[in-house]
Structures are given as structure tokens and as C-alpha cells.
Design an enzyme around this catalytic site. Structure first.
Site, PDB file in Angstrom:
ATOM      1  N   LYS A 183       1.069  -1.316   0.337  1.00  0.00           N
ATOM      2  CA  LYS A 183       0.049   0.110   0.232  1.00  0.00           C
ATOM      3  C   LYS A 183       1.176   1.613   0.243  1.00  0.00           C
ATOM      4  O   LYS A 183       2.112   1.207   0.139  1.00  0.00           O
ATOM      5  CB  LYS A 183      -1.519  -0.345   0.644  1.00  0.00           C
ATOM      6  CG  LYS A 183      -2.005  -1.432   1.031  1.00  0.00           C
ATOM      7  CD  LYS A 183      -3.556  -0.878   2.108  1.00  0.00           C
ATOM      8  CE  LYS A 183      -4.160  -2.167   1.348  1.00  0.00           C
ATOM      9  NZ  LYS A 183      -5.696  -2.353   1.937  1.00  0.00           N
ATOM     10  N   ARG A 198      -3.039 -10.445   5.330  1.00  0.00           N
ATOM     11  CA  ARG A 198      -3.620 -10.306   3.852  1.00  0.00           C
ATOM     12  C   ARG A 198      -1.974  -9.204   3.225  1.00  0.00           C
ATOM     13  O   ARG A 198      -2.160  -8.412   2.653  1.00  0.00           O
ATOM     14  CB  ARG A 198      -4.831  -9.429   3.367  1.00  0.00           C
ATOM     15  CG  ARG A 198      -5.181  -9.561   2.113  1.00  0.00           C
ATOM     16  CD  ARG A 198      -6.387  -8.675   2.102  1.00  0.00           C
ATOM     17  NE  ARG A 198      -7.588  -8.460   0.734  1.00  0.00           N
ATOM     18  CZ  ARG A 198      -7.052  -8.180  -0.019  1.00  0.00           C
ATOM     19  NH1 ARG A 198      -5.694  -7.063   0.041  1.00  0.00           N
ATOM     20  NH2 ARG A 198      -7.692  -8.034  -1.378  1.00  0.00           N
TER      21      ARG A 198
HETATM   22  N1  PMM Z   1      -7.120  -4.431   0.890  1.00  0.00           N
HETATM   23  C1  PMM Z   1      -7.282  -3.980  -0.254  1.00  0.00           C
HETATM   24  C2  PMM Z   1      -8.673  -4.924  -0.553  1.00  0.00           C
HETATM   25  N2  PMM Z   1      -9.376  -5.914   0.385  1.00  0.00           N
HETATM   26  N3  PMM Z   1     -10.266  -6.747   1.810  1.00  0.00           N
HETATM   27  C3  PMM Z   1      -9.624  -6.349   3.374  1.00  0.00           C
HETATM   28  N4  PMM Z   1     -10.573  -7.124   4.098  1.00  0.00           N
HETATM   29  N5  PMM Z   1      -8.544  -6.101   4.073  1.00  0.00           N
HETATM   30  C4  PMM Z   1      -7.637  -4.866   3.208  1.00  0.00           C
HETATM   31  O1  PMM Z   1      -6.851  -4.198   3.822  1.00  0.00           O
HETATM   32  C5  PMM Z   1      -8.189  -4.847   1.752  1.00  0.00           C
HETATM   33  C6  PMM Z   1      -9.037  -5.727   1.332  1.00  0.00           C
HETATM   34  C7  PMM Z   1      -6.529  -3.193  -1.790  1.00  0.00           C
HETATM   35  O2  PMM Z   1      -5.819  -4.041  -2.196  1.00  0.00           O
HETATM   36  P1  PMM Z   1      -5.345  -5.485  -3.621  1.00  0.00           P
HETATM   37  O3  PMM Z   1      -6.304  -4.277  -4.773  1.00  0.00           O
HETATM   38  O4  PMM Z   1      -3.939  -5.307  -3.253  1.00  0.00           O
HETATM   39  O5  PMM Z   1      -5.784  -6.149  -2.897  1.00  0.00           O
END
Ligand code: PMM
Length: 292
Positions: free
Chosen positions: A232, A267
Site C-alpha cells: 500500500k 492479507r
Molecule cells: N485491501 C484491498 C482489498 N481488499 N480486504 C481486506 N479485508 N483488507 C484490506 O486491507 C483490503 C481488502 C486492497 O488491496 P488489493 O487491491 O491489492 O487487493
């Protein structure tokens, strides 16, 4: 630092067996079936590539695979439910058939969540914490899926336009406590609920740092805690890495620290490196701390 309350042995209730939590931090690997996610946009948009990526993450040690079909990067527009299902359902079916990792679906649409659980997903990862679809709480209760409730201020289209809080840590905690209450009222089991402070979702660098430092405070609500900080932009700001794919070491650092501070699940996009780092972190954190 006291041993985090969240690292005690317990289970997240799921439709099948459940997922054991304890001193070992679980890894959720990200499988974005989207043309435009901030971190890996387009790389795994084709079904075969997404499945291959999921299998590789499971092989590298992911306990959970989080399959998403709508980008939530700042400024993004919503994806219609039909298109989202076309993207994620075949991938979920294939992963559920070919690997033993628990599958989660990253969606805030009840219709997509229900179909995903039928296709083999066991966790609903709702970045709107039940705020995006009035039918989501009932869907989570009826499917008996695990439910991740994430804090977001605003919506992806506008969330990074000057987010402000009085006390970000208290506000996020109160919001998540309230949404967990809503899930419980709808019949979701308390042991099925996981809380996530939503790093980068309507937060400045300082907000993100305060939330990560206080993961233990969030854990004291009694639910397992998930931290998603992988690649991020706050990591880029701290490390001078403008490209998300180059933020590996900052990502490893923040998730190791998050695990020590109380995250039960992290995650991430890069599983193998973190797996080794967490093996060391978890072994140290499992030791008794002396207090004189
Ligand atoms: N971040 C993203 C998408 N989904 N879900 C949860 N629970 N927590 C997060 O921090 C989160 C998420 C954005 O990141 P990506 O686009 O790389 O998946």
C-alpha cells in the site's frame, strides 16, 4: 509488550471445519481477478492466470486465498454483480477443487457472496462492513461463512480526498464494534467474525500508522484481527518506493510487526518471503514475557 490477547488458541467458524487460530499467524494470499487493481492490476485477469496464481500462493504457504473481482483502489468505479461473478466464480471453483487453502471472496455484494459460497468459498470479505448491501448480513448468517468486517471511510471513488478523524483508533474500533453487533443481530456466530482496520481506505499515512500500532486495542474487542497493508502507498511513502511491486520489504516489515502487535491473519500479495519471516516472529512471540 504483553502477549497480544488475539493470539490465544481458538477457531474461526466456517461452513466446513473452521480455521485454527493461535500463536501461528495465518496468511491470506491475494488473488485479484481484475483489470485494474493498484497492486497487480491486470496481471491475473485471465481465469487461468488467476487460478495459477492462487495455486502458487497456496503452495508457498497461504492458509487462505482471497479472490476479488472488483478493484477497490482509490478512484475506482463499482463493477456490476454479473461481471464480478463471471470473474470470480470459475476461479473459486477451480481453487476449491485443486487446493486445500480456505477460499475467501472479496465482495460487498450479497448476490456475489452467496454464489461464491456455493462455488466453494468459506469466508466473505466485506470491505464495506455490511454497509454496501442491505442483504449481506442475512447472507452471511444463512451461508454460515466466516465474515471479515473492514473499516472504510467513504467509498473507493472518493475515500482518499482529505480523510479526517477526531481519534482515528477509537473511531475505527467503535465502527467495527457496531458493525459486528449488526452481524450478530442478523444471526452471524460471534466466532465467525473477523475485524480489519482497513489500512489505506480513507486514511492518511498517520492514520494508518496509528491503527497498526494499536492492533492490540482492536483485538481486545474479542474477535480475530486481520491486517492488510501489502504494497500500500503508505509503505511507498516511508520507503521511497513509488511502484507497488517494489514494496516487498516494507510489506514484510509491517506484517511481521502487525503479527507481533496482535494480527491473527495478514492479507498479502507475496506469501513465500513473509511465511519465513512470520515463522521467526511467531516463535519469538510464543515465549513468556517476564514482568518484574
Ligand atoms: N485491501 C484491498 C482489498 N481488499 N480486504 C481486506 N479485508 N483488507 C484490506 O486491507 C483490503 C481488502 C486492497 O488491496 P488489493 O487491491 O491489492 O487487493
Amino acid at each position: 509488550m504483553n502477549r497480544p490477547v488475539s493470539k490465544q488458541a481458538r477457531k474461526i467458524l466456517l461452513p466446513a471445519d473452521g480455521l485454527e487460530l493461535g500463536p501461528r499467524t495465518l496468511i491470506m494470499g491475494v488473488v485479484n481477478v481484475t483489470p485494474d487493481s493498484f497492486s497487480d492490476g491486470g496481471l491475473f485477469y485471465e481465469e487461468a492466470q488467476a487460478v495459477e496464481q492462487g495455486l502458487a500462493l497456496a503452495e508457498a504457504g497461504a492458509d487462505i486465498l482471497d479472490v476479488g473481482g472488483e478493484s477497490t483502489r482509490p478512484g475506482s468505479e463499482p463493477t456490476p454483480a454479473n461481471e464480478e461473478m463471471d470473474r470470480v466464480l470459475p476461479v473459486i471453483e477451480a481453487l476449491a477443487r485443486h487446493c486445500s487453502a480456505v477460499i475467501s471472496v472479496d465482495t460487498y455484494k450479497a448476490q456475489v457472496a452467496r454464489a461464491a459460497v456455493e462455488a466453494g468459498a468459506q469466508i466473505i470479505n466485506d470491505i464495506t462492513s455490511l454497509g454496501g448491501d442491505p442483504d449481506m448480513a442475512r447472507t452471511a448468517a444463512q451461508t454460515k461463512a466466516g465474515l471479515v468486517l473492514m473499516h472504510m471511510k467513504g467509498e473507493p471513488r472518493t475515500m482518499q480526498a482529505d480523510p479526517t478523524y477526531g481519534d482515528v483508533v477509537a473511531e475505527v474500533r467503535d465502527f467495527l464494534a457496531q458493525r459486528a453487533g449488526k452481524a450478530l443481530e442478523a444471526g452471524v456466530a460471534p466466532e465467525a467474525i473477523v475485524l480489519d482496520p482497513g489500512i489505506g481506505f480513507g486514511k492518511t499515512l498517520e492514520h494508518n500508522l496509528a491503527l497498526i500500532r494499536n492492533l492490540g486495542y482492536l483485538a481486545r474487542l474479542g474477535h480475530p484481527v486481520l491486517l492488510g497493508a501489502s504494497r500500500k502507498s503508505f509503505i511507498g511513502a516511508l520507503t521511497g518506493r513509488p511502484t507497488p511491486g517494489e514494496r516487498l520489504w516494507g510489506s514484510v516489515g509491517v506484517h511481521v510487526l502487525g503479527a507481533a502487535l496482535g494480527a491473527d491473519i495478514v492479507r498479502v500479495h507475496d506469501v513465500a518471503h513473509l511465511k519465513e519471516a512470520l515463522a521467526v516472529c511467531d516463535a519469538v512471540m510464543a515465549q513468556e514475557e517476564h514482568h518484574d
